[in-house]
Design a protein around this motif. Structure first.
Motif, mmCIF file in Angstrom:
data_model
loop_
_atom_site.group_PDB
_atom_site.id
_atom_site.type_symbol
_atom_site.label_atom_id
_atom_site.label_comp_id
_atom_site.label_asym_id
_atom_site.label_seq_id
_atom_site.Cartn_x
_atom_site.Cartn_y
_atom_site.Cartn_z
ATOM 1 N N LEU A 130 7.037 4.461 9.368
ATOM 2 C CA LEU A 130 7.250 3.990 7.999
ATOM 3 C C LEU A 130 6.759 2.551 7.873
ATOM 4 O O LEU A 130 7.048 1.716 8.736
ATOM 5 N N PRO A 132 6.596 0.675 4.382
ATOM 6 C CA PRO A 132 6.587 0.652 2.920
ATOM 7 C C PRO A 132 5.921 -0.597 2.354
ATOM 8 O O PRO A 132 5.995 -1.676 2.943
ATOM 9 N N PRO B 129 11.692 7.572 17.514
ATOM 10 C CA PRO B 129 12.246 7.306 16.181
ATOM 11 C C PRO B 129 13.568 6.551 16.260
ATOM 12 O O PRO B 129 14.303 6.664 17.234
ATOM 13 N N MET B 143 16.912 -3.698 8.154
ATOM 14 C CA MET B 143 16.176 -4.926 7.877
ATOM 15 C C MET B 143 14.796 -4.943 8.525
ATOM 16 O O MET B 143 13.921 -5.711 8.109
ATOM 17 N N HIS B 145 12.785 -2.553 8.087
ATOM 18 C CA HIS B 145 11.969 -2.057 6.974
ATOM 19 C C HIS B 145 11.780 -3.117 5.900
ATOM 20 O O HIS B 145 10.742 -3.161 5.243
ATOM 21 N N ALA B 146 12.804 -3.948 5.703
ATOM 22 C CA ALA B 146 12.647 -5.033 4.729
ATOM 23 C C ALA B 146 11.544 -5.995 5.199
ATOM 24 O O ALA B 146 10.713 -6.428 4.402
ATOM 25 N N ALA B 148 8.981 -5.249 7.086
ATOM 26 C CA ALA B 148 7.689 -4.567 6.890
ATOM 27 C C ALA B 148 7.288 -4.608 5.419
ATOM 28 O O ALA B 148 6.135 -4.916 5.084
ATOM 29 N N MET B 149 8.236 -4.301 4.538
ATOM 30 C CA MET B 149 7.925 -4.264 3.108
ATOM 31 C C MET B 149 7.533 -5.648 2.594
ATOM 32 O O MET B 149 6.510 -5.795 1.930
ATOM 33 N N ASN B 152 4.053 -6.317 3.934
ATOM 34 C CA ASN B 152 3.007 -5.538 3.263
ATOM 35 C C ASN B 152 2.720 -6.069 1.863
ATOM 36 O O ASN B 152 1.634 -5.833 1.323
ATOM 37 N N ARG B 153 3.674 -6.757 1.275
ATOM 38 C CA ARG B 153 3.484 -7.345 -0.053
ATOM 39 C C ARG B 153 2.927 -8.764 0.020
ATOM 40 O O ARG B 153 2.715 -9.401 -1.004
ATOM 41 N N THR B 229 1.777 -1.018 12.226
ATOM 42 C CA THR B 229 2.000 -1.156 10.779
ATOM 43 C C THR B 229 3.470 -1.399 10.440
ATOM 44 O O THR B 229 3.779 -1.906 9.373
ATOM 45 N N THR B 230 4.354 -1.047 11.343
ATOM 46 C CA THR B 230 5.777 -1.297 11.126
ATOM 47 C C THR B 230 6.150 -2.762 11.297
ATOM 48 O O THR B 230 7.263 -3.167 10.957
#
Lengths: 305, 305
Positions: A130, A132, B129, B143, B145-146, B148-149, B152-153, B229-230
């Motif tokens: 993932l 995102p 996973p 967090m 994922h936060a 990464a997000m 990515n932004r 990418t993560t």
């Protein structure tokens, strides 16, 4: 079984509530307004971010919880704080409260393929990490881990299903950036011209709303030992090009596919219409399904609008 | 470079701050108390959950942010709400505020192998996973994922490093359930008997605090295009049994390994001392390292206590 469905007035929610009622379940539907919640369900109207509204909803009986309510992708980009408040904070509270009321409650969570971000790798499968990019996808991904953690602790018995493009949404503003996929159905059904903002060769992952509701119904009864340790599966979907989709809709509606013209919105194409081959063996093993073929996808989608 | 280190008074934070100061950086250290923050750093004392404290810390200049501050694992189990407030909410606010002050700020996040949960698969590698079970691991995973997000932004330039067991923590209560690994060092160094709550055959992933600080220093200067990418890597670690670790510490301290006796706390062994072979090629490619061998791990750890 007493089943609580949040977002029960949404287009997937309505279809699911009808399916659950038909199967003999007691359904409590929660949404901003009671108006769109199907008859036969107990309606709880209010904001998911309001603890009192959640308390009333959970108090109606909750053997299983299907959590569809969300600030959608486009709206989340416009107002990230609202997405955080509803898609992260309120959902986390909902998990705590539902598990306090019914320890180990079955819980089905509507996540999204937006958790993968973009650009996507050449193939997406169950091992794709993932990453995102959209606020929506970021918050959905964060809460996938919350569902796994709550499940591993025995507080809930969670299932996360990642939704592809669901066809067809009702006409009108949805807050979804991917709305063009659905608007195509409405235009051709009405015999109207349609400007598709992405190219005819742009590929999407799609599932009809009927199939989607069926997958949620399946998730409610699922033996979760069939799931990966993440508790998350990407739902099976058909991969179709916008041009092929338009041609099949036109055929079934008896209109010319020449009604459709195509644009090249690069950002929209990158985020929604550059979807590579998709492999979903984990979801297949757990009994989830796509529509079968393009003709069936289109007829299922047309039947629901 | 102006570097903000949260948790700068912690045992990893202190080592890192000294390393960064030695390399000529300007360091702002933030922690509950200024007392433990090494001299030479600008100290900001207060609660990470307090917006005014964060504002003062970020206002001191922040070309890079190393986020070590955390409610640790044992404390998070005891008080999940505190973990949510600090490990999720306050960190999310910190990311927003640091990126608002310096768009694209380099950000290094201390995650944990607790994101994998337990039981672990026969081998853990970069494709394993995440399936957290502890509150701490769940919040750390959310967090990731936060980070990464936000990356990515383009709001931050994030690196998540997952820490294995770091040796040796200072004596005394740390809030960490894995504290027994460190307490073993203190006991043998003092020539005292030690009861290890897990078996001699129990295996852990370990890294010395010196090597850990060196990895964080490396992360601050890292070209993040070398990351998955993560944005997340599991740090390289040596996999050692508690018995081998005890024998090597005893050898280097000139005491008998018979000072150590072993128990069989099954929950503790499952969560912290049943760690299978670990492969970390993504971290290796990005230039992170472990201590090299057991003798070096032990000497590095002993040198820091």
């Amino acid at each position: 079984m007493n089943i609580l469905v949040t977002g029960a007035g949404g287009f997937v929610g309505r279809e699911l509530v009808r399916l659950l009622l038909h199967a003999g379940h007691q359904v409590t539907g929660m949404d901003f307004s009671a108006d769109a919640i199907p008859e036969g369900a107990k309606a709880i109207a209010g904001d998911l971010g309001d603890a009192e509204v959640r308390r009333r909803a959970i108090g109606s009986g909750c053997d299983a919880l299907v959590h569809l309510a969300t600030v959608p992708g486009g709206a989340a980009e416009t107002d990230p704080a609202a997405s955080r408040r509803i898609n992260v904070d309120a959902m986390y509270d909902l998990l705590l409260e539902a598990s306090a009321a019914n320890n180990g409650v079955k819980m089905v969570y509507a996540s999204s393929i937006a958790v993968f971000g973009d650009p996507l790798p050449p193939v997406v499968d169950d091992a794709t990490p993932l990453s995102p990019k959209m606020i929506y996808g970021g918050h959905k991904a964060m809460m996938e881990h919350a569902v796994a953690m709550f499940s591993n602790r025995g507080l809930i018995d969670g299932v996360t299903v990642r939704l592809p493009g669901i066809l067809a949404r009702p006409k009108g503003p949805s807050g979804m950036k991917s709305a063009f996929m659905s608007d195509l159905f409405h235009a051709l059904k009405a015999g109207e011209q349609f400007f598709c903002p992405v190219s005819a060769g742009g590929t999407i992952w799609a599932q009809s709303v009927r199939q989607c509701a069926e997958n949620f119904r399946h998730a409610v009864g699922l033996n979760t030992s069939s799931l990966p340790t993440t508790r998350a599966v990407t739902l099976p979907a058909l991969r179709v090009s916008m041009g092929d989709l338009a041609a099949e809709i036109a055929r079934q509606c008896g209109v010319s596919e020449a009604l459709v013209s195509y644009g090249n919105d690069e950002a929209l194409e990158a985020a929604f219409a550059a979807q590579p081959p998709l492999q979903t063996p984990a979801a297949m093993r757990a009994g989830f399904a796509h529509d079968g073929d393009l003709a069936r996808l289109v007829s299922n989608a047309l039947a629901a609008i």
